[in-house]
Design an enzyme around this catalytic site. Structure first.
Site, short mmCIF file in Angstrom:
data_model
loop_
_atom_site.label_atom_id
_atom_site.label_comp_id
_atom_site.label_asym_id
_atom_site.label_seq_id
_atom_site.Cartn_x
_atom_site.Cartn_y
_atom_site.Cartn_z
N ILE A 14 0.63 -1.16 0.06
CA ILE A 14 -0.15 -0.51 -0.19
C ILE A 14 0.81 1.32 -0.14
CG2 ILE A 14 -1.96 1.45 1.26
CD1 ILE A 14 -2.57 -1.34 2.03
N GLU A 86 4.67 -5.09 10.14
CA GLU A 86 4.24 -6.47 9.93
C GLU A 86 2.99 -6.81 10.02
OE1 GLU A 86 6.44 -9.08 8.99
OE2 GLU A 86 8.67 -7.57 9.88
N THR A 135 -5.57 -1.02 10.43
CA THR A 135 -7.15 -2.35 9.51
C THR A 135 -8.30 -2.29 10.57
OG1 THR A 135 -7.11 -4.54 9.18
CG2 THR A 135 -5.30 -3.45 10.98
N ASP A 136 -9.29 -3.33 10.01
CA ASP A 136 -10.67 -3.45 10.77
C ASP A 136 -10.26 -4.73 11.79
OD1 ASP A 136 -9.96 -5.77 8.43
OD2 ASP A 136 -11.75 -5.05 7.69
N GLU A 137 -9.28 -5.46 10.86
CA GLU A 137 -8.67 -6.46 11.80
C GLU A 137 -8.89 -6.20 12.95
OE1 GLU A 137 -6.29 -10.02 9.99
OE2 GLU A 137 -6.45 -9.42 8.10
N TYR A 184 -1.48 -10.29 15.14
CA TYR A 184 -1.02 -9.17 13.46
C TYR A 184 -2.24 -8.01 14.45
CZ TYR A 184 -1.94 -6.86 9.93
OH TYR A 184 -2.69 -4.97 9.51
N LYS A 188 -1.39 -3.84 16.28
CA LYS A 188 -1.93 -3.40 15.47
C LYS A 188 -3.07 -2.80 15.89
CE LYS A 188 -1.01 -1.59 11.39
NZ LYS A 188 -0.57 -0.72 11.08
N ASN A 214 -7.28 -5.07 1.58
CA ASN A 214 -6.74 -4.54 -0.22
C ASN A 214 -5.96 -5.11 -0.65
OD1 ASN A 214 -5.24 -1.01 0.30
ND2 ASN A 214 -6.90 -1.77 1.66
P1 NAD Z 1 3.45 -4.62 3.60
O1 NAD Z 1 3.67 -5.73 3.98
O2 NAD Z 1 3.47 -4.88 2.07
O3 NAD Z 1 4.62 -3.42 3.30
C1 NAD Z 1 5.03 -3.03 4.72
C2 NAD Z 1 6.36 -2.62 4.34
O4 NAD Z 1 6.98 -1.97 5.96
C3 NAD Z 1 7.14 -3.00 4.09
O5 NAD Z 1 8.28 -2.15 2.88
C4 NAD Z 1 8.25 -3.00 5.00
O6 NAD Z 1 9.86 -3.62 3.99
C5 NAD Z 1 8.19 -2.57 6.14
N1 NAD Z 1 8.69 -2.57 7.46
C6 NAD Z 1 8.45 -3.72 7.95
N2 NAD Z 1 8.97 -3.63 9.58
C7 NAD Z 1 9.76 -2.31 9.29
C8 NAD Z 1 9.89 -1.45 10.14
N3 NAD Z 1 10.67 -2.34 11.50
N4 NAD Z 1 11.00 -0.23 10.02
C9 NAD Z 1 10.32 0.21 8.94
N5 NAD Z 1 9.72 -0.40 8.23
C10 NAD Z 1 9.35 -1.45 8.36
O7 NAD Z 1 1.88 -4.11 4.19
P2 NAD Z 1 0.35 -3.09 3.34
O8 NAD Z 1 -0.14 -4.30 3.01
O9 NAD Z 1 1.38 -2.62 2.44
O10 NAD Z 1 0.02 -2.60 4.61
C11 NAD Z 1 0.79 -1.58 4.60
C12 NAD Z 1 0.11 -0.92 5.80
O11 NAD Z 1 -1.67 -0.29 6.26
C13 NAD Z 1 0.20 -1.41 7.26
O12 NAD Z 1 0.46 -0.69 9.00
C14 NAD Z 1 -1.51 -2.77 7.70
O13 NAD Z 1 -1.46 -3.38 8.89
C15 NAD Z 1 -2.26 -1.58 7.28
N6 NAD Z 1 -3.15 -2.13 5.98
C16 NAD Z 1 -3.00 -3.37 5.07
C17 NAD Z 1 -4.35 -4.24 4.57
C18 NAD Z 1 -4.33 -4.84 3.87
O14 NAD Z 1 -5.25 -5.36 3.13
N7 NAD Z 1 -2.61 -5.14 3.54
C19 NAD Z 1 -5.58 -3.38 4.56
C20 NAD Z 1 -6.01 -2.43 6.18
C21 NAD Z 1 -4.34 -2.13 6.67
P1 TYD Z 2 -4.62 -12.76 3.66
O1 TYD Z 2 -4.65 -12.58 2.29
O2 TYD Z 2 -3.26 -12.88 4.47
O3 TYD Z 2 -6.05 -11.22 4.96
P2 TYD Z 2 -6.31 -11.39 5.84
O4 TYD Z 2 -6.40 -12.68 6.43
O5 TYD Z 2 -5.74 -10.45 6.36
O6 TYD Z 2 -7.72 -11.48 5.56
O7 TYD Z 2 -6.16 -13.59 3.90
C1 TYD Z 2 -7.26 -13.35 2.65
C2 TYD Z 2 -8.00 -14.51 3.60
O8 TYD Z 2 -7.64 -15.82 2.83
C3 TYD Z 2 -8.00 -15.54 4.67
O9 TYD Z 2 -9.47 -15.84 5.09
C4 TYD Z 2 -7.40 -15.62 4.62
C5 TYD Z 2 -7.37 -16.57 3.62
N1 TYD Z 2 -6.79 -17.43 2.74
C6 TYD Z 2 -6.40 -19.15 2.39
O10 TYD Z 2 -7.54 -18.98 1.91
N2 TYD Z 2 -5.32 -19.95 1.82
C7 TYD Z 2 -4.10 -18.76 2.18
O11 TYD Z 2 -3.40 -19.48 1.60
C8 TYD Z 2 -4.12 -17.60 2.29
C9 TYD Z 2 -3.10 -16.55 2.15
C10 TYD Z 2 -4.82 -16.85 2.55
#
Ligand code: NAD
Ligand code: TYD
Length: 378
Positions: A14, A86, A135-137, A184, A188, A214
């Site tokens: 993101i 993370e 996150t919504d989690e 996780y 958060k 996302n």
């Molecule tokens: P991601 O894992 O793709 O990216 C995380 C980034 O943070 C990486 O570039 C990593 O190198 C960096 N990072 C990790 N530990 C670090 C540290 N100690 N110091 C500096 N940098 C560090 O994650 P994402 O999916 O892009 O998520 C970004 C943010 O959005 C997170 O805070 C996550 O909780 C939140 N979020 C993600 C989702 C989703 O669906 N992916 C949804 C809602 C909220």
């Molecule tokens: P994920 O992309 O890990 O996002 P989150 O757990 O943060 O919602 O997983 C999305 C959904 O897919 C979740 O219900 C777990 C499921 N899932 C599988 O069934 N198999 C997989 O290998 C993974 C990574 C996720």
């Protein structure tokens, strides 16, 4: 107006979309991307903007307080968009300590460094903002019941007729009590509380947003959608956890980035906004859409990859349903998602198929070890 903005986690999924949007849209802002470059961080995500004069990158760990002090002070940072974390639930189940260290202690270090710098300035907190991406989690899990929830107010998320938009009556609101279940989401939730505590205690201008799942380009292939696209391409099994009945609420990553831009500039200090597109899918239904799309784009006959679906042992403590009510953001700031889900999925699948080199680079080396460790005993 000139601004100096620190975006943490900008080399991740993101974060890279947020950095790109800000660098392109605001030539007068200096954007500093701070990232530790863990397994999830990848500067190749930003190739197209890395030479821009208003962009710079610094490799650092957010849990290193002295480094955070130095970087914030030297760059005269007045706005922080904090995404570094993370982010993968399965990894948090195996190694919760890393999540506490980065998500909790890292966020706290960033808050403290910003506090010290901003309080040292004559104007103090005026014109400053610490915007924390969550996150919504953190709200916990919702029940899977009759699909009688809120109808999507967004025309853009209207989907195919076979698909319901809601799998229950209850939705997460900004006022929903925190009830995280995974290491996780617990980490958060803790970081969200620290951000609000810095506002309530020291008067720091903060904001928190909680977004649903996302999807889109540049997502690390440990997450469901890129993992499955890549596995279909390589004719590898598709590991569906449990019965595939869990529900997630999916938002295209560029729509999240646009929401972050809007809220960074127009959001109310100390407030919380939920971000989501009213777009719930049962995992198994979503997986079928992915399979159909990949097969079609690869020129395979329909049903070609259905047999790759493999039901495996469920995730520990697997949250059943997430569903965001984002009507406050729509009402107060006028945000809406820009895409229909089918369009977003098509764009996403196309991107991964067209960027096989990006995927191959990431899935070489350590990734193989991760994959075996995570999936061999399921
Ligand atoms: P991601 O894992 O793709 O990216 C995380 C980034 O943070 C990486 O570039 C990593 O190198 C960096 N990072 C990790 N530990 C670090 C540290 N100690 N110091 C500096 N940098 C560090 O994650 P994402 O999916 O892009 O998520 C970004 C943010 O959005 C997170 O805070 C996550 O909780 C939140 N979020 C993600 C989702 C989703 O669906 N992916 C949804 C809602 C909220
Ligand atoms: P994920 O992309 O890990 O996002 P989150 O757990 O943060 O919602 O997983 C999305 C959904 O897919 C979740 O219900 C777990 C499921 N899932 C599988 O069934 N198999 C997989 O290998 C993974 C990574 C996720």
């Amino acid at each position: 107006m000139k601004r100096n903005i620190l975006i943490t986690g900008g080399a991740g999924f993101i974060g890279s979309h947020v950095v790109r949007l800000f660098v392109n849209k605001y030539p007068d802002y200096r954007i500093v991307n701070l990232d530790k470059l863990t397994y999830a961080g990848n500067l190749a995500n930003l190739k197209d903007i890395e030479d821009r004069p208003n962009y710079s990158f610094v490799k650092a760990d957010i849990a290193d307080l002295d480094e955070m002090r130095r970087i914030i002070t030297e760059n005269h940072i007045d706005g922080i968009i904090h995404l570094a974390a993370e982010s993968h639930v399965d990894r948090s189940i195996k190694d919760p300590f890393t999540f506490a260290r980065t998500n909790v202690m890292g966020t706290l270090s960033l808050l403290q460094a910003a506090k010290e710098y901003w309080e040292s300035l004559p104007e103090k907190y005026e014109g400053k903002l610490f915007y924390h991406i969550s996150t919504d989690e953190v709200y916990g899990a919702l029940e899977l019941t009759d699909p009688q929830g809120i109808e999507s107010p967004f025309t853009t998320t209207a989907s195919s007729t076979e698909h319901h938009h809601a799998y229950g009556r209850a939705f997460f609101l900004e006022t929903t009590k925190y009830n995280p279940h995974s290491p996780y989401s617990a980490s958060k939730a803790s970081s969200d509380h620290f951000v609000r505590a810095y506002h309530d205690t020291y008067g720091m201008p903060t904001l928190v947003t909680n977004c649903s799942n996302n999807y889109g380009p540049y997502q690390f292939p440990e997450k469901l959608i890129p993992l499955f696209i890549n596995n279909i391409r390589h004719r590898k099994p598709l590991p569906v956890y449990g019965k595939g009945e869990n529900v997630r609420d999916w938002l295209f990553v560029e729509d999240h980035a646009r929401a972050i831009d809007l809220i960074f500039h127009k959001g109310k200090i100390a407030d919380t906004y939920n971000i989501g597109g009213f777009n719930e899918w049962k995992n198994i239904d979503l997986i079928k859409v992915i399979i159909r799309t990949v097969d079609r784009l690869l020129g395979n006959p329909e049903g070609h990859s259905d047999s790759l679906i493999t039901y495996v042992t469920d995730r520990l403590g697997h949250d059943m349903r997430y569903a965001i009510d984002s009507r406050k953001l729509q009402r107060e700031l006028g945000w809406e998602p820009s895409l229909q889900f089918e369009e977003g999925i098509e764009k996403t699948v196309r991107w991964y198929l067209d960027n096989q080199a990006w995927m191959d680079h990431i899935t070489s080396g350590d990734y193989q070890r991760y994959y075996e460790d995570m999936y061999s005993n399921r």
